[in-house]
Design a protein around this motif. Structure first.
Motif, PDB file in Angstrom:
ATOM      1  N   ALA A 239       0.838  -1.203   0.000  1.00 23.96           N
ATOM      2  CA  ALA A 239       0.000   0.000   0.000  1.00 23.96           C
ATOM      3  C   ALA A 239       0.873   1.254   0.000  1.00 23.96           C
ATOM      4  O   ALA A 239       0.594   2.216  -0.733  1.00 23.96           O
ATOM      5  CB  ALA A 239      -0.932   0.000   1.213  1.00 23.96           C
ATOM      6  N   ALA A 240       1.932   1.250   0.802  1.00 24.20           N
ATOM      7  CA  ALA A 240       2.842   2.402   0.863  1.00 24.20           C
ATOM      8  C   ALA A 240       3.478   2.655  -0.495  1.00 24.20           C
ATOM      9  O   ALA A 240       3.626   3.806  -0.924  1.00 24.20           O
ATOM     10  CB  ALA A 240       3.912   2.186   1.928  1.00 24.20           C
ATOM     11  N   HIS A 241       3.838   1.582  -1.192  1.00 30.53           N
ATOM     12  CA  HIS A 241       4.425   1.728  -2.529  1.00 30.53           C
ATOM     13  C   HIS A 241       3.433   2.403  -3.478  1.00 30.53           C
ATOM     14  O   HIS A 241       3.799   3.326  -4.211  1.00 30.53           O
ATOM     15  CB  HIS A 241       4.850   0.362  -3.074  1.00 30.53           C
ATOM     16  N   GLY A 242       2.191   1.957  -3.451  1.00 30.52           N
ATOM     17  CA  GLY A 242       1.169   2.553  -4.322  1.00 30.52           C
ATOM     18  C   GLY A 242       0.914   4.009  -4.004  1.00 30.52           C
ATOM     19  O   GLY A 242       0.821   4.847  -4.907  1.00 30.52           O
ATOM     20  N   VAL A 243       0.826   4.333  -2.727  1.00 26.18           N
ATOM     21  CA  VAL A 243       0.607   5.725  -2.316  1.00 26.18           C
ATOM     22  C   VAL A 243       1.812   6.579  -2.707  1.00 26.18           C
ATOM     23  O   VAL A 243       1.655   7.693  -3.220  1.00 26.18           O
ATOM     24  CB  VAL A 243       0.323   5.815  -0.796  1.00 26.18           C
ATOM     25  N   TYR A 244       3.023   6.045  -2.492  1.00 33.67           N
ATOM     26  CA  TYR A 244       4.227   6.797  -2.861  1.00 33.67           C
ATOM     27  C   TYR A 244       4.224   7.089  -4.366  1.00 33.67           C
ATOM     28  O   TYR A 244       4.499   8.214  -4.790  1.00 33.67           O
ATOM     29  CB  TYR A 244       5.507   6.043  -2.473  1.00 33.67           C
ATOM     30  N   ARG A 245       3.957   6.086  -5.187  1.00 33.20           N
ATOM     31  CA  ARG A 245       3.948   6.267  -6.647  1.00 33.20           C
ATOM     32  C   ARG A 245       2.915   7.319  -7.052  1.00 33.20           C
ATOM     33  O   ARG A 245       3.181   8.150  -7.910  1.00 33.20           O
ATOM     34  CB  ARG A 245       3.631   4.949  -7.362  1.00 33.20           C
ATOM     35  N   LEU A 246       1.737   7.271  -6.446  1.00 27.58           N
ATOM     36  CA  LEU A 246       0.685   8.248  -6.750  1.00 27.58           C
ATOM     37  C   LEU A 246       1.157   9.663  -6.414  1.00 27.58           C
ATOM     38  O   LEU A 246       1.009  10.587  -7.221  1.00 27.58           O
ATOM     39  CB  LEU A 246      -0.589   7.902  -5.972  1.00 27.58           C
ATOM     40  N   ILE A 247       1.744   9.833  -5.254  1.00 20.73           N
ATOM     41  CA  ILE A 247       2.252  11.148  -4.853  1.00 20.73           C
ATOM     42  C   ILE A 247       3.399  11.577  -5.763  1.00 20.73           C
ATOM     43  O   ILE A 247       3.452  12.722  -6.216  1.00 20.73           O
ATOM     44  CB  ILE A 247       2.673  11.151  -3.372  1.00 20.73           C
TER      45      ILE A 247
ATOM     46  N   ARG B  94       1.410  18.768  -8.369  1.00 21.77           N
ATOM     47  CA  ARG B  94       0.058  19.211  -7.996  1.00 21.77           C
ATOM     48  C   ARG B  94      -0.132  19.289  -6.483  1.00 21.77           C
ATOM     49  O   ARG B  94      -1.162  19.763  -6.018  1.00 21.77           O
ATOM     50  CB  ARG B  94      -0.977  18.243  -8.564  1.00 21.77           C
ATOM     51  N   MET B  95       0.822  18.803  -5.726  1.00 20.90           N
ATOM     52  CA  MET B  95       0.709  18.763  -4.266  1.00 20.90           C
ATOM     53  C   MET B  95       0.940  20.157  -3.683  1.00 20.90           C
ATOM     54  O   MET B  95       1.534  21.017  -4.339  1.00 20.90           O
ATOM     55  CB  MET B  95       1.741  17.779  -3.682  1.00 20.90           C
ATOM     56  N   PRO B  96       0.492  20.386  -2.450  1.00 20.26           N
ATOM     57  CA  PRO B  96       0.728  21.695  -1.821  1.00 20.26           C
ATOM     58  C   PRO B  96       2.222  22.037  -1.827  1.00 20.26           C
ATOM     59  O   PRO B  96       3.053  21.208  -1.453  1.00 20.26           O
ATOM     60  CB  PRO B  96       0.228  21.497  -0.387  1.00 20.26           C
ATOM     61  N   GLY B  97       2.535  23.209  -2.313  1.00 20.27           N
ATOM     62  CA  GLY B  97       3.931  23.636  -2.413  1.00 20.27           C
ATOM     63  C   GLY B  97       4.594  23.208  -3.700  1.00 20.27           C
ATOM     64  O   GLY B  97       5.697  23.632  -4.010  1.00 20.27           O
TER      65      GLY B  97
END
Length: 131
Positions: free
Chosen positions: A97-105, A111-114
Motif C-alpha cells: 500500500a505504501a508503494h502505491g501511495v508513494y507512486r501516486l504522490i 500538484r501537491m501543496p507547495g
C-alpha cells in the motif's frame, strides 16, 4: 566510509524540499539529507535516472532503498514512536500500500501543496537523458 545514511531527494521540487525540511524539523531523522543535484551520485552508487524518479536512502554500507522504503528507513531512524511506523511500512500488505501511495504522490508531486511545474517528472525518455 560514511558514518550516517544519506537521504537523496529532488532539490528542484518544492514539494520534495518542503517534505524533507518538515521531516528534519519534526521527525529529526539520523541522516544527512541532500538534493541529488548537489550530490556525487556515482559515489553513492545511484544513477541520475533513479534519483530523478524517487527519494533514495543510502546506508553507510552502500545499500540503496527507494520510494516508500526510503521513507520507511527515514522513519526507522527517527526518535520517539516513528520507528514503529517505519517498521510497519516494511511489512506486507502495508509495504504494498505504501508503494502505491508513494507512486501516486510522486507522479503528482507538481500538484501537491507547495509543488510547482519544476516538480513534474520528465515526460519523455529524451528529457531524462543526462547532459
Amino acid at each position: 566510509m560514511r558514518q550516517q545514511p544519506v537521504l537523496v531527494y529532488d532539490g528542484d521540487c518544492a514539494f520534495c524540499t518542503s517534505s524533507v525540511r518538515f521531516a528534519e524539523r519534526r521527525l529529526r531523522p539520523r541522516c544527512a539529507a541532500t538534493p541529488w543535484q548537489f550530490t556525487d551520485l556515482t559515489e553513492l552508487g545511484i544513477s541520475r535516472r533513479r534519483a530523478e524518479h524517487e527519494v533514495l536512502w543510502v546506508t553507510p554500507t552502500g545499500a540503496v532503498h527507494g520510494g516508500a522504503q526510503a521513507v520507511a528507513k527515514l522513519l526507522l531512524s527517527a526518535p520517539r514512536g516513528w520507528p514503529v511506523v517505519g517498521a510497519l511500512l516494511t511489512l506486507p500488505p502495508l509495504r504494498w500500500a505504501a508503494h502505491g501511495v508513494y507512486r501516486l504522490i510522486a507522479r503528482n508531486r507538481h500538484r501537491m501543496p507547495g509543488g510547482t511545474a519544476a516538480c513534474a517528472l520528465p515526460s519523455s525518455p529524451a528529457a531524462r537523458k543526462q547532459p
